[in-house]
Design a protein around this motif. Structure first.
Motif, short mmCIF file in Angstrom:
data_model
loop_
_atom_site.label_atom_id
_atom_site.label_comp_id
_atom_site.label_asym_id
_atom_site.label_seq_id
_atom_site.Cartn_x
_atom_site.Cartn_y
_atom_site.Cartn_z
N VAL A 159 0.86 -1.18 0.00
CA VAL A 159 0.00 0.00 0.00
C VAL A 159 0.90 1.24 0.00
O VAL A 159 1.79 1.37 0.84
CB VAL A 159 -0.92 0.03 1.23
CG1 VAL A 159 -1.79 1.30 1.22
CG2 VAL A 159 -1.79 -1.21 1.29
N VAL A 160 0.65 2.14 -0.94
CA VAL A 160 1.41 3.39 -1.03
C VAL A 160 0.51 4.54 -0.62
O VAL A 160 -0.59 4.70 -1.14
CB VAL A 160 1.94 3.61 -2.46
CG1 VAL A 160 2.59 4.99 -2.59
CG2 VAL A 160 2.94 2.53 -2.84
N VAL A 271 10.03 3.11 2.46
CA VAL A 271 9.43 1.79 2.39
C VAL A 271 9.64 1.09 3.73
O VAL A 271 10.77 0.99 4.21
CB VAL A 271 10.05 0.95 1.26
CG1 VAL A 271 9.33 -0.40 1.15
CG2 VAL A 271 10.00 1.70 -0.06
N ALA A 272 8.56 0.63 4.33
CA ALA A 272 8.63 -0.09 5.60
C ALA A 272 7.75 -1.32 5.51
O ALA A 272 6.97 -1.48 4.56
CB ALA A 272 8.20 0.81 6.76
N GLY A 273 7.85 -2.18 6.51
CA GLY A 273 7.16 -3.45 6.44
C GLY A 273 6.15 -3.67 7.53
O GLY A 273 6.21 -3.10 8.61
N ALA A 301 5.45 3.63 1.51
CA ALA A 301 4.97 2.34 1.04
C ALA A 301 5.04 1.34 2.19
O ALA A 301 6.09 1.19 2.83
CB ALA A 301 5.80 1.84 -0.13
N ILE A 302 3.92 0.67 2.46
CA ILE A 302 3.86 -0.38 3.48
C ILE A 302 3.78 -1.72 2.76
O ILE A 302 2.85 -1.98 2.00
CB ILE A 302 2.64 -0.20 4.40
CG1 ILE A 302 2.61 1.20 5.01
CG2 ILE A 302 2.64 -1.28 5.49
CD1 ILE A 302 3.82 1.54 5.85
N VAL A 303 4.79 -2.55 2.99
CA VAL A 303 4.93 -3.82 2.28
C VAL A 303 4.67 -4.96 3.24
O VAL A 303 5.12 -4.94 4.39
CB VAL A 303 6.33 -3.94 1.67
CG1 VAL A 303 6.49 -5.26 0.92
CG2 VAL A 303 6.62 -2.77 0.73
#
Length: 317
Positions: A159-160, A271-273, A301-303
């Motif tokens: 999700v961005v 970008v993080a998780g 961005a959530i990965v």
């Protein structure tokens, strides 16, 4: 296993489900607001670059919230034709404008009768990416409440959250820990940095010791060689997988959210998780990722890591 160096393919994120496969749709939560338009522009650029189709989704929750039968009579708050005439018209104009500004992109629009979070999470199951704005006229892109938490926590795809226009020369930042989402975060960040011809910064932050032990002379406010060895090995593997990418690594003793927000001031994307859809442990959506969603000055961005595991780094204790 601690100290084990993963293969370059594991870190590149080019296999498996941790980074979604190509040719999957990009979903954009859209409500016509300026913030939603920023998200749409970002998503259209991504669609042209990847060749993936883009779909605008407007979640109309009015039927969901109508009074139940038997309650006091109420007057209609809008005519029955509202969805077709107003919402449908707005979506048609947005799709037409998107096709004109990005003629190489395949763009469609959909209006669904559902709560926004539920609609977007459901759509993410058939998507490679969900893109949302930072604020909007409705809950669809008015992200930083329950809708944002639900979509970023439960989405099946990255999700961005788009926030403003970024300097195209600014770095992409990957914030990692030792969790199973590590490979997915690095793969997504490296792909984004390479596509933008931007440098990649990889940040590993160990939270400082607090409580009774924080005043102990044995507690060093720096990362030890033992702690950072697995991190350095992973960055080295990433460099081998992406030899043309300018990669800088930083290992710091600082709360992960604070460290990432600080470097985000000069970044175009962080970008993080999230380790899974809703788990609450370690470097998680409820802490680091949620802080980023609320406070990060640039696009986030959530990965997610949905399958498999990754080597685990030593944790500070």
């Amino acid at each position: 296993m601690e100290g084990e160096t993963p293969s370059p393919d594991d870190l590149a994120g080019d296999t498996g489900e941790e980074v979604r496969a190509v040719n999957q749709k990009i979903i954009i939560g859209f409500d016509g607001s300026p913030s939603a338009q920023e998200a749409l522009d970002w998503a259209l650029d991504e669609a042209v670059r990847t060749g993936n189709a883009a779909e605008l989704i407007y979640a109309d929750e009015a039927p969901v919230w109508q009074p139940a039968a038997g309650m006091a009579a109420t007057v209609a708050v809008r005519p029955p034709s509202y969805v077709d005439d107003v919402i449908g018209g707005m979506m048609d104009r947005a799709v037409d404008a998107a096709r004109q500004s990005h003629p190489l992109a395949t763009v469609t629009g959909t209006v669904v009768r559902a709560r926004p979070a539920a609609a977007l999470v459901e759509a993410s199951a058939r998507a490679g990416l969900v893109v949302l704005g930072s604020r909007g006229h409705s809950a669809v892109t008015g992200l930083f409440g329950s809708v944002a938490s639900a979509v970023t926590a439960h989405a099946h795809s990255p999700v961005v959250l788009v926030r403003g226009k970024a300097d195209p020369a600014a770095p992409v930042v990957a914030g990692i820990d030792g969790s199973p989402v590590l490979s997915a975060v690095l793969g997504f960040a490296a792909e984004q940095a390479a596509a933008r011809k931007a440098p990649l910064w990889v940040i590993r932050a160990w939270p400082p010791i607090t409580g009774l032990w924080q005043e102990s002379p044995q507690i060093a406010e720096k990362v030890t060689a033992v702690e950072r060895k697995p991190f350095d090995e992973r960055v080295d593997a990433l460099r081998r997988a992406h030899p043309d990418l300018d990669i800088t690594s930083r290992a710091v003793v600082e709360h992960p959210a604070a460290a990432l927000i600080r470097v985000a001031a000069t970044a175009q994307l962080v970008v993080a998780g999230s380790r899974g859809r809703g788990a609450i442990r370690g470097m998680l959506l409820g802490s680091v990722s949620q802080h980023l969603a609320r406070q990060c000055p640039c696009t986030v961005a959530i990965v997610h890591s949905l399958t498999g595991t990754a080597p685990t780094e030593r944790r500070r204790s």
